[in-house]
Design a protein around this motif. Structure first.
Motif, PDB file in Angstrom:
ATOM      1  N   ARG A   1       0.926  -1.341   0.032  1.00 32.46           N
ATOM      2  CA  ARG A   1      -0.045  -0.076   0.092  1.00 32.46           C
ATOM      3  C   ARG A   1       0.689   1.034   0.114  1.00 32.46           C
ATOM      4  NH1 ARG A   1      -4.825  -0.493   4.415  1.00 32.46           N
ATOM      5  NH2 ARG A   1      -5.121   1.513   3.765  1.00 32.46           N
ATOM      6  N   ILE A   2       1.829   1.326   0.645  1.00 34.92           N
ATOM      7  CA  ILE A   2       3.015   2.234   0.671  1.00 34.92           C
ATOM      8  C   ILE A   2       3.517   2.552  -0.721  1.00 34.92           C
ATOM      9  CG2 ILE A   2       4.969   3.215   1.663  1.00 34.92           C
ATOM     10  CD1 ILE A   2       4.299   2.095   4.478  1.00 34.92           C
ATOM     11  N   LEU A   3       3.922   1.557  -1.365  1.00 34.30           N
ATOM     12  CA  LEU A   3       4.558   1.260  -2.395  1.00 34.30           C
ATOM     13  C   LEU A   3       3.466   1.942  -3.580  1.00 34.30           C
ATOM     14  CD1 LEU A   3       6.445  -1.836  -2.974  1.00 34.30           C
ATOM     15  CD2 LEU A   3       7.317   0.441  -2.848  1.00 34.30           C
ATOM     16  N   SER A   4       2.006   1.972  -3.374  1.00 37.02           N
ATOM     17  CA  SER A   4       1.155   2.546  -4.327  1.00 37.02           C
ATOM     18  C   SER A   4       0.877   3.952  -3.936  1.00 37.02           C
ATOM     19  CB  SER A   4      -0.291   1.520  -4.128  1.00 37.02           C
ATOM     20  OG  SER A   4       0.143   0.239  -4.529  1.00 37.02           O
ATOM     21  N   GLY A   5       1.509   4.366  -2.959  1.00 33.60           N
ATOM     22  CA  GLY A   5       1.401   5.911  -2.842  1.00 33.60           C
ATOM     23  C   GLY A   5       0.836   6.329  -1.323  1.00 33.60           C
ATOM     24  N   GLU A   6       0.528   5.217  -0.659  1.00 32.50           N
ATOM     25  CA  GLU A   6      -0.244   5.845   0.763  1.00 32.50           C
ATOM     26  C   GLU A   6       0.899   6.367   1.814  1.00 32.50           C
ATOM     27  OE1 GLU A   6      -3.798   3.706   2.321  1.00 32.50           O
ATOM     28  OE2 GLU A   6      -3.460   2.337   0.565  1.00 32.50           O
ATOM     29  N   LYS A   7       0.853   6.999   2.731  1.00 30.63           N
ATOM     30  CA  LYS A   7       1.629   7.193   3.784  1.00 30.63           C
ATOM     31  C   LYS A   7       1.652   6.560   5.060  1.00 30.63           C
ATOM     32  CE  LYS A   7       1.728  12.191   2.070  1.00 30.63           C
ATOM     33  NZ  LYS A   7       1.448  13.587   2.396  1.00 30.63           N
ATOM     34  N   PRO A   8       2.682   6.189   5.540  1.00 34.98           N
ATOM     35  CA  PRO A   8       2.679   5.546   6.795  1.00 34.98           C
ATOM     36  C   PRO A   8       1.849   6.051   7.832  1.00 34.98           C
ATOM     37  CG  PRO A   8       4.990   5.453   6.006  1.00 34.98           C
ATOM     38  CD  PRO A   8       4.030   6.520   5.271  1.00 34.98           C
ATOM     39  N   SER A   9       2.001   7.530   7.949  1.00 43.24           N
ATOM     40  CA  SER A   9       1.218   8.123   9.034  1.00 43.24           C
ATOM     41  C   SER A   9      -0.318   7.961   8.832  1.00 43.24           C
ATOM     42  CB  SER A   9       1.813   9.772   9.044  1.00 43.24           C
ATOM     43  OG  SER A   9       1.464  10.166   7.572  1.00 43.24           O
ATOM     44  N   ASP A  10      -0.647   7.727   7.769  1.00 43.03           N
ATOM     45  CA  ASP A  10      -2.385   7.649   7.416  1.00 43.03           C
ATOM     46  C   ASP A  10      -2.602   6.300   7.688  1.00 43.03           C
ATOM     47  OD1 ASP A  10      -2.212  10.422   6.678  1.00 43.03           O
ATOM     48  OD2 ASP A  10      -1.918   9.979   4.648  1.00 43.03           O
ATOM     49  N   LEU A  11      -1.733   5.330   7.891  1.00 41.84           N
ATOM     50  CA  LEU A  11      -2.151   3.841   8.142  1.00 41.84           C
ATOM     51  C   LEU A  11      -1.916   3.491   9.408  1.00 41.84           C
ATOM     52  CD1 LEU A  11      -0.196   2.248   5.075  1.00 41.84           C
ATOM     53  CD2 LEU A  11      -2.658   2.674   5.270  1.00 41.84           C
ATOM     54  N   PRO A  12      -3.196   3.156  10.512  1.00 43.67           N
ATOM     55  CA  PRO A  12      -2.945   3.083  11.689  1.00 43.67           C
ATOM     56  C   PRO A  12      -2.418   1.494  12.146  1.00 43.67           C
ATOM     57  CG  PRO A  12      -5.254   2.583  10.928  1.00 43.67           C
ATOM     58  CD  PRO A  12      -4.457   3.132   9.721  1.00 43.67           C
ATOM     59  N   VAL A  13      -1.737   1.287  13.064  1.00 44.16           N
ATOM     60  CA  VAL A  13      -0.836   0.030  13.394  1.00 44.16           C
ATOM     61  C   VAL A  13      -2.061  -1.064  13.752  1.00 44.16           C
ATOM     62  CG1 VAL A  13       0.282  -1.073  15.064  1.00 44.16           C
ATOM     63  CG2 VAL A  13       1.077   1.303  14.582  1.00 44.16           C
ATOM     64  N   GLN A  14      -1.898  -1.985  12.912  1.00 40.03           N
ATOM     65  CA  GLN A  14      -2.740  -3.144  12.923  1.00 40.03           C
ATOM     66  C   GLN A  14      -2.420  -4.021  13.880  1.00 40.03           C
ATOM     67  OE1 GLN A  14      -4.011  -5.242   9.288  1.00 40.03           O
ATOM     68  NE2 GLN A  14      -3.599  -3.419   8.018  1.00 40.03           N
ATOM     69  N   LEU A  15      -3.574  -4.656  14.603  1.00 38.66           N
ATOM     70  CA  LEU A  15      -3.356  -5.470  15.861  1.00 38.66           C
ATOM     71  C   LEU A  15      -3.742  -6.977  15.352  1.00 38.66           C
ATOM     72  CD1 LEU A  15      -4.503  -3.567  18.749  1.00 38.66           C
ATOM     73  CD2 LEU A  15      -1.965  -3.711  17.903  1.00 38.66           C
ATOM     74  N   VAL A  16      -2.744  -7.740  15.498  1.00 44.39           N
ATOM     75  CA  VAL A  16      -3.525  -9.136  15.135  1.00 44.39           C
ATOM     76  C   VAL A  16      -3.858  -9.813  16.437  1.00 44.39           C
ATOM     77  CG1 VAL A  16      -2.647 -11.558  14.098  1.00 44.39           C
ATOM     78  CG2 VAL A  16      -1.876  -9.388  13.175  1.00 44.39           C
ATOM     79  N   THR A  17      -5.091  -9.954  16.796  1.00 43.04           N
ATOM     80  CA  THR A  17      -5.656 -10.117  17.912  1.00 43.04           C
ATOM     81  C   THR A  17      -5.852 -11.754  18.242  1.00 43.04           C
ATOM     82  OG1 THR A  17      -7.880 -10.107  17.218  1.00 43.04           O
ATOM     83  CG2 THR A  17      -6.892  -7.927  18.096  1.00 43.04           C
TER      84      THR A  17
END
Length: 331
Positions: A284-300
């Motif tokens: 997704r980042i390679l496709s242009g999204e920014k890390p700051s816009d991507l919340p940390v995902q939790l594998v519950t």
């Protein structure tokens, strides 16, 4: 005529310069984006995790060799090398830096660059470790995935107590170099007080220290060994399983690799899902999204995996209720 020739010569020179500049820029521009992959272990030990990462990367539309290149750096279990390896990948001007396999990798990657997009994968709390500002708004240039497996260490203690209810003392093995060591020990001591069992803590940060841990458990009459969540332990599951059977010591670790290798049981996060999701985020980042816009995902999801054969050999068979509560039972 002279004035016209001069003008024409200037135009020709300008055109030649533009052509050279265009050729040079095309030569310098890579044919495909590049992922820098910082790994704490060897390719052999990390194979299943890397496979899961490739799966997620593919789901995001990227396949290595087709439309993305991956440059690897392997620490081969020497975690002190991680900062230098991270700096090397940043110097190669990769498009995104992937830092899987635990808090030490994420911290090394973050220290290497404040601007390069970074995707981490770990079992610790990235906020508590100061990797991100918050889970929902990581901020800066870094985001990733966490299974929060360090928080389930007390549950491992509870499972061991259930298996050996007469035990008055259990041993906990911790990697003293881990950034999460102290927080895990605090929670384990609190859990031990609730369960009414005494804890003895042993440290191990090198593979040649493992055998003395199992020998101590045997000589001191401990009811079992509980390993804290730590990538160094997780990636040496085969060695730990062999020692557990050699010394006939019931033991529990964080990863299913341990019972698969012949050990007794494991309880922890689903690492296949966390690495897969790291691959999706990298894409997704390679496709242009920014890390700051991507919340940390939790594998519950956490899973209890038990090995019936190991339990029989150790003389500690699982109860029917224990077996019924397991997510996977190995015969």
């Amino acid at each position: 005529m002279l004035r016209r020739r001069v003008k024409r010569r200037d135009v020709l020179l300008l055109m030649a310069g533009v052509a050279m500049s265009t050729t040079r820029s095309h030569a310098q521009k890579p044919s495909m984006p590049i992922i820098g992959y910082l790994c704490p272990e060897s390719p052999e030990l990390f194979a299943s995790r890397l496979q899961a990462f490739h799966q997620g990367l593919g789901e995001a539309g990227f396949v290595e060799g087709r439309n993305v290149k991956i440059e690897f750096q392997w620490a081969d279990g020497q975690y002190s090398r991680l900062p230098a390896l991270a700096a090397d990948l940043v110097a190669r001007n990769v498009d995104v830096l992937v830092a899987p396999g635990g808090a030490p990798v994420a911290l090394a990657a973050k220290a290497a660059s404040a601007t390069k997009p970074i995707v981490f994968e770990m079992g610790g709390d990235p906020v508590q470790l100061h990797v991100v500002d918050s889970l929902s708004r990581p901020g800066g240039n870094i985001t990733g995935v966490s299974s929060l497996s360090v928080d389930v260490s007390p549950k491992r203690l509870e499972f061991m107590r259930d298996l050996v209810p007469t035990a008055t003392k259990l041993m906990v093995v911790v990697n003293p170099t881990s950034p999460t060591a102290q927080s895990q020990l605090q929670k384990l001591h609190a859990a031990a007080a609730t369960l009414g069992v005494r804890l003895e803590v042993l440290g191990a940060s090198k593979e040649d220290e493992f055998e003395s841990v199992f020998a101590a458990a045997t000589s001191d009459g401990a009811g079992g060994l509980v390993f804290t969540s730590d990538p160094y332990f997780a990636f040496r599951s085969s060695r730990l399983a062999a020692l557990a059977m050699k010394y006939r010591v019931p033991a529990i670790t964080q990863t299913r690799d341990f019972p698969i290798a012949g050990g007794l049981m494991s309880y922890g996060g689903d690492f296949m899902q966390s690495h897969r999701r790291a691959g999706i985020y990298a894409g997704r980042i390679l496709s242009g999204e920014k890390p700051s816009d991507l919340p940390v995902q939790l594998v519950t999801k956490v899973e209890l995996v038990i090995n019936l054969k190991a339990a029989k050999l150790l003389g500690h068979p699982f109860s029917s209720a224990f077996v019924a509560g397991a997510d996977e039972v190995l015969e």
